[in-house]
Design an enzyme around this catalytic site. Structure first.
Site, mmCIF file in Angstrom:
data_model
loop_
_atom_site.group_PDB
_atom_site.id
_atom_site.type_symbol
_atom_site.label_atom_id
_atom_site.label_comp_id
_atom_site.label_asym_id
_atom_site.label_seq_id
_atom_site.Cartn_x
_atom_site.Cartn_y
_atom_site.Cartn_z
ATOM 1 N N TYR A 142 0.820 -1.212 0.000
ATOM 2 C CA TYR A 142 0.000 0.000 0.000
ATOM 3 C C TYR A 142 0.855 1.263 0.000
ATOM 4 C CZ TYR A 142 -4.683 -1.942 0.928
ATOM 5 O OH TYR A 142 -5.898 -2.564 0.848
ATOM 6 N N LYS A 191 2.984 -15.305 2.405
ATOM 7 C CA LYS A 191 3.173 -16.046 1.156
ATOM 8 C C LYS A 191 4.670 -16.330 1.037
ATOM 9 C CE LYS A 191 1.643 -17.775 -2.753
ATOM 10 N NZ LYS A 191 0.757 -18.962 -2.814
ATOM 11 N N ASP A 223 -3.102 -18.279 0.548
ATOM 12 C CA ASP A 223 -4.105 -18.973 -0.283
ATOM 13 C C ASP A 223 -4.818 -20.038 0.530
ATOM 14 O OD1 ASP A 223 -1.643 -20.287 -0.231
ATOM 15 O OD2 ASP A 223 -1.713 -20.944 -2.319
ATOM 16 N N ASP A 247 -6.450 -6.807 4.323
ATOM 17 C CA ASP A 247 -7.579 -6.155 3.650
ATOM 18 C C ASP A 247 -8.489 -7.213 3.031
ATOM 19 O OD1 ASP A 247 -9.116 -4.076 2.380
ATOM 20 O OD2 ASP A 247 -8.089 -4.578 0.517
ATOM 21 N N ASP A 251 -12.434 -8.862 4.524
ATOM 22 C CA ASP A 251 -13.709 -8.866 3.789
ATOM 23 C C ASP A 251 -14.273 -10.285 3.726
ATOM 24 O OD1 ASP A 251 -13.507 -6.132 3.252
ATOM 25 O OD2 ASP A 251 -14.145 -6.362 1.168
#
Ligand code: IPM
Ligand code: MG
Length: 357
Positions: A142, A191, A223, A247, A251
């Protein structure tokens, strides 16, 4: 006690949901003998329209001068085609950075009364879940270098992810402390099979783990984590992850609670001042129609009382009222399946929560 709170209503449904949370804070103030003084500041699309910038300096100064900040949401189709520096989201990222809010706490739990709204299979719903996502908020991709350039195949764009050991250590400590106060289980999501930032992240998490023998740390690839969240969410207690993975996963976590309209968040730095906001967006499609669910913002106000002001009885009072209102069957539109009873609007849902307080 007296507290000063900066209000950033923002765009879309922002003004409606912040107004609801202010009514709740005032009611709790009356009940427990506190005074909250509110001042309003512009940020996001409304600030672009009024001042030509998504984050006016007056807003930053106003927040710095307040004990805490309550935010609605920013953004909308009107500003979607703006250049990067004139996007509403730039205001949000800017205020998080300006206030040094590197921690984002996003709790997600299944209310027993909402189990019918959870899209997962009955045997998974039956086990329930109650987890806390600790998202790093002022670093990573970001805030990395980005741009356009001429590449091998013509014009290309790039975004870079960088994490320093310092940034990983400080979010690690927040997450270990949170796990210590909860059930002592921490899953660090990365990751590391591909990304160098993730390998440093993992190394650092394990080094800090030595300071917290009472917490069981495990790693999970992002994942797999996305899959595990819908396969068996009850396995999670505290999750710690980078800005972008947090983020996305928050959700996903919100959907299995029944609605994104329920999830609050707290953004914190080293001091007690925080920024509290629902995790959902500005929902321009229903703005100004009294249809929004105010619960995520009301619960964000409860988090403010708990984390910034150490008023836990007051926070419990708000959370208890929300529990009872949901248990009594009252629902906003986002929580109602097609063809069921008529939903409450934002104001009526707020009235019901006020009555339950
Ligand atoms: C969130 C939002 C923001 C983010 C956007 C609006 C910049 O999605 O708070 O989750 O990505 O952090
Ligand atoms: Mg988001």
């Amino acid at each position: 006690m007296n507290y000063t709170i900066a209000l950033i209503k923002g765009d879309g449904i922002g003004p409606e949901i912040v107004t609801s949370a202010v009514r709740v804070l005032e009611k709790v103030g009356q009940k427990f003998g506190h005074r909250f003084a509110f001042s309003e500041y512009l940020m996001g699309g409304c600030a672009i329209d009024a001042c030509g910038t998504p984050l006016p300096e007056e807003t930053v100064q106003g927040c710095l001068a307040s004990d805490s900040v309550l935010l609605g949401a920013v953004g909308g189709p009107k500003w979607d085609k703006n250049p990067a520096a004139l996007r509403p989201e730039k205001g949000l990222l800017g205020i998080r950075a300006a206030l040094g809010l590197y921690t984002n706490l996003r709790p997600a739990k299944l209310y027993p009364a909402l189990s019918a709204e959870c899209p997962l299979r009955a045997d998974i719903v039956e086990k329930g879940f109650d987890l806390m996502i600790v998202r790093e908020l002022t670093g990573g991709i970001y805030f990395g270098e980005r741009g356009r350039r001429d590449g091998k195949y013509g014009p290309e764009a790039y975004d870079t992810e960088a994490y320093s050991v310092m940034e990983i250590e400080r979010i690690a400590r927040v997450a270990f402390e949170a796990a210590k106060k909860r059930n002592g289980r921490l899953v660090s999501i990365d990751k590391a099979n591909v990304l160098e930032t993730s390998r440093l992240w993992r190394e650092t998490m394990h080094r800090i783990a030595a300071e917290y023998p009472e917490v069981a740390l495990s790693d999970m690839l992002v994942d797999n984590a996305a899959m595990q969240l819908v396969r068996c969410p009850s396995q999670f207690d505290v999750i710690v992850t980078s800005n972008m993975f947090g983020d996305i996963l928050s959700d996903e976590a919100s959907q299995i609670t029944g609605s994104i309209g329920l999830l609050p968040s707290a953004s914190l730095g080293d001091g007690t001042r925080g920024l509290y906001e629902p995790i959902h967006g500005s929902a321009p499609d229903i703005a100004g129609q009294d249809k929004a669910n105010p619960i995520a913002t009301i619960l964000s106000a409860a988090m403010m009382l708990r984390y910034s002001f150490s008023l836990s009885a007051e926070a419990d009072c708000i959370e208890g009222a929300v529990d009872r209102v949901l248990a009594s069957g009252l629902r906003t539109a986002d929580l109602i399946g097609a063809g069921k009873e008529t939903p409450l609007g934002c104001t009526a849902m707020t009235d019901a929560i006020l009555a339950a307080i």
